[in-house]
Motif scaffolding. Structure first.
Motif, short mmCIF file in Angstrom:
data_model
loop_
_atom_site.label_atom_id
_atom_site.label_comp_id
_atom_site.label_asym_id
_atom_site.label_seq_id
_atom_site.Cartn_x
_atom_site.Cartn_y
_atom_site.Cartn_z
N TYR A 32 0.83 -1.21 0.00
CA TYR A 32 0.00 0.00 0.00
C TYR A 32 0.86 1.25 0.00
O TYR A 32 2.06 1.23 0.30
CB TYR A 32 -0.92 0.01 1.22
CG TYR A 32 -0.21 0.25 2.54
CD1 TYR A 32 -0.06 1.54 3.06
CD2 TYR A 32 0.32 -0.82 3.26
CE1 TYR A 32 0.60 1.75 4.27
CE2 TYR A 32 0.98 -0.62 4.46
CZ TYR A 32 1.12 0.67 4.95
OH TYR A 32 1.78 0.89 6.14
N ARG A 33 0.22 2.35 -0.34
CA ARG A 33 0.78 3.70 -0.18
C ARG A 33 -0.22 4.52 0.63
O ARG A 33 -1.43 4.23 0.62
CB ARG A 33 1.03 4.35 -1.54
CG ARG A 33 2.13 3.68 -2.36
CD ARG A 33 2.40 4.44 -3.65
NE ARG A 33 3.37 3.75 -4.48
CZ ARG A 33 4.69 3.82 -4.34
NH1 ARG A 33 5.19 4.58 -3.36
NH2 ARG A 33 5.50 3.16 -5.13
N GLY A 34 0.26 5.55 1.26
CA GLY A 34 -0.62 6.40 2.06
C GLY A 34 -0.50 6.07 3.53
O GLY A 34 0.51 5.54 4.01
N GLU A 35 -1.57 6.35 4.24
CA GLU A 35 -1.56 6.13 5.69
C GLU A 35 -1.56 4.64 6.03
O GLU A 35 -2.08 3.82 5.28
CB GLU A 35 -2.79 6.81 6.32
CG GLU A 35 -2.77 8.33 6.23
CD GLU A 35 -3.92 8.96 6.99
OE1 GLU A 35 -4.68 8.20 7.65
OE2 GLU A 35 -4.06 10.19 6.92
N THR A 36 -1.00 4.35 7.17
CA THR A 36 -1.01 2.97 7.65
C THR A 36 -2.45 2.52 7.87
O THR A 36 -3.23 3.22 8.53
CB THR A 36 -0.23 2.86 8.97
OG1 THR A 36 1.11 3.31 8.75
CG2 THR A 36 -0.21 1.43 9.48
N THR A 78 -5.76 5.11 2.45
CA THR A 78 -4.77 4.09 2.11
C THR A 78 -5.12 3.51 0.74
O THR A 78 -6.28 3.20 0.47
CB THR A 78 -4.77 2.94 3.14
OG1 THR A 78 -4.54 3.49 4.44
CG2 THR A 78 -3.70 1.92 2.82
N THR A 79 -4.14 3.37 -0.13
CA THR A 79 -4.35 2.82 -1.47
C THR A 79 -3.54 1.55 -1.64
O THR A 79 -2.29 1.57 -1.49
CB THR A 79 -3.95 3.83 -2.56
OG1 THR A 79 -4.73 5.01 -2.39
CG2 THR A 79 -4.17 3.25 -3.94
N VAL A 80 -4.20 0.46 -1.93
CA VAL A 80 -3.50 -0.78 -2.26
C VAL A 80 -2.96 -0.64 -3.69
O VAL A 80 -3.71 -0.36 -4.61
CB VAL A 80 -4.43 -2.00 -2.15
CG1 VAL A 80 -3.74 -3.26 -2.69
CG2 VAL A 80 -4.87 -2.22 -0.71
#
Length: 545
Positions: free
Chosen positions: A91-95, A107-109
């Motif tokens: 993922y990218r972004g927040e945990t 959050t983006t997978v």
């Protein structure tokens, strides 16, 4: 969230993965990555990153990752040995704070981690440009090509690979997974140790009725129009049948079943059924497994085929050397006279049920002559027990009940294929043909051969007389029409039945049999009603009662 059981990792933890690009396609790019520290020590992983414009369902991908983790150790080992399965979400972004991707709006997978294909599934050939994935597409070529690239694969290995693939797909079906894009590019294999398959692009599979990505069909593996863009047990059956045929016809796109039938009539029948437009009539993968097990064992033990020499100048037909039959029992030797009659009965049976007699039952005692295409006399007489024509009309005491055709001499059950519009007509042809044989109306029975048949020279009185002589020793019963398909040129009808004959008149492999159970796939023509052309020798099998 450093616990290995949590199937998430940030792309930022993967190091300089863009420097290790391995390949790409229409859905994403695959990169080699170092082991994520503290999570998966000792494993070589790759990262598939979806392209920005590719739609995908991250929740289904999450479910697939969890599926592996919830398997028991035996199931997980089976999956890991045979599938390159999604292991961890990237993922990218927040945990993420919730297990499901859709519940984490910030959050983006972006893709997933999977194990890297090992060298046992790679092809290193000086003929090819670099290292290639050892995919089954390399098997769909002539054997000379396999030898040229250093990848010879014999029939026993092909059967072993099909068997492992059947077991794998059947296991997936039992766990709610349909492969979908089951094609030779997505099935790798190894010949090191046990021959084994390895399925890749597993994120394209359908898990419990849901897809990560839109379903696609590889060219030449398209399913019938109503099933396009789906992944089901039935579509997997359809594509497995194509793979089975092409493993043996050595072609990327042919549907020819002859080479597979030369290996096994039962396998060819399964492959034929797999191509049925009716999904309900396709065999499940579990149905393939025992047949593949049997045939793999048989082929491993088989003696190389022997080419028949020129006919003996003394006038007797050539007899093949004694070899084990498909069931492993040694063939019996008998006296010369008994062998002759045993051969003649086998020729007639395989003539009735195949093309073997075409090369032996001719109008002289010497070298075989090719059959003559003759329009047979349209009989208006029946035969008595001696085969002499008598002035009585063909029987009309035929009845049809639900799922069977009944004549005075034979009953054919066609209930297994009753939904086929041609089933009743085909069953009637067999009922009238075998009924005439059972009642010794041989000229009537001969009308049911196609004029160009390779079974018997219809224009030769000697050939007809030999046929009648042999058929007078047998009576057949218990007819069941088990399968009905087409190969484009002929209607293929698989008939099961029981023959009873005098001792010494059994099939060539078992001349003293007095009762045998046959499975025969006939080639039928349909120019003016169904007629028997032949049943290729490899389409005939029997067991002793």
């Amino acid at each position: 969230m450093s616990d290995v059981r949590v199937p998430w990792t940030s792309a930022s933890e993967l190091g300089d993965y863009p420097a290790h690009r391995l390949g790409g396609g229409g859905q994403g790019i695959v990169y080699g990555v170092p082991d994520p520290l503290g999570k998966f020590p000792g494993r070589s992983l790759v990262y598939k990153e979806y392209l920005p414009d590719v739609p995908y369902d991250a929740d289904v991908l999450y479910d697939m990752v969890c599926f592996r983790q919830l398997l028991d150790p035996v199931g997980r080992a089976f999956l890991d040995d045979r599938l390159v399965w999604p292991t961890v979400l990237v993922y990218r972004g927040e945990t993420p704070t919730h297990p499901r991707p859709s519940r984490n709006p910030r959050t983006t997978v972006t893709g997933f981690l999977m194990r890297r294909v090992g060298p046992e599934h790679e092809l290193r050939s000086p003929v090819l440009n670099g290292v290639k994935l050892q995919a089954t597409e390399y098997l769909l070529n002539e054997d000379s090509y396999g030898a040229h690239i250093g990848l010879p694969v014999d029939d026993a290995q092909r059967l072993e690979l099909l068997l492992d693939l059947a077991r794998t797909v059947d296991w997936l079906h039992g766990h709610g997974v349909a492969v979908g894009d089951l094609s030779p590019k997505n099935v790798l294999f190894t010949l090191r140790g046990q021959t084994r398959c390895l399925l890749i692009d597993c994120d394209s599979m359908r898990y419990r009725g849901k897809d990560v990505l839109a379903q696609v069909d590889t060219p030449d593996y398209e399913v019938p129009a109503p099933e396009k863009a789906t992944a089901t047990v039935a579509t997997d059956s359809y594509k497995f049948g194509l793979l089975a045929a092409r493993f043996f016809n050595r072609s990327q796109d042919s549907r020819e079943l002859g080479p597979l039938r030369a290996v096994s009539t039962q396998l060819a029948n399964l492959a034929s059924r797999a191509q049925n437009q009716d999904q309900q009539r396709r065999p499940g993968l579990a149905e393939w497994i025992p047949v593949l097990e049997l045939e793999h064992s048989r082929v491993k033990r088989a003696v190389p085929p022997t080419t028949a020499p020129d006919p003996d100048p003394g006038g007797l037909p050539w007899e093949p050397p004694i070899q084990p039959d498909p069931y492993g029992s040694p063939r019996q030797t008998t006296s010369t006279g008994s062998r002759w009659f045993g051969w003649l009965l086998a020729a007639a049976l395989v003539g009735v049920v195949g093309g073997y007699a075409a090369t032996h039952m001719d109008d002289s005692a010497g070298s075989p002559s090719p059959p003559t295409s003759v329009t047979p006399t349209v009989d208006t007489f029946a035969d008595d027990g001696s085969g002499t024509d008598q002035a009585s009309p063909d029987p009309t005491d035929e009845t049809t009940s639900s799922g069977e055709v009944v004549t005075s001499g034979a009953t054919v059950d066609y209930s297994q294929v009753a939904d086929d519009p041609d089933a009743e007509d085909v069953a009637r042809t067999f009922a009238e043909f075998f009924g005439a044989i059972n009642e010794h109306r041989y000229d009537t029975a001969l009308k049911y051969y196609d004029p160009s048949t390779e079974v018997i020279n219809l224009g030769s009185e000697s050939s007809r007389s030999k046929w009648k002589e042999v058929m007078s020793t047998t009576k057949d019963s218990d007819f069941v029409l088990g399968d009905l398909t087409s190969d484009g040129d002929y209607t293929l009808a698989t008939l099961n039945f029981t023959s009873h004959q005098d001792p010494g008149y059994g099939p060539a492999g078992s001349p003293d049999d007095t009762c045998d159970q046959w499975t025969v796939t006939y080639q039928l023509t349909d120019s003016d009603g169904y007629r028997i052309y032949k049943a290729p020798k490899d389409g005939v099998s029997y067991t002793t009662c």
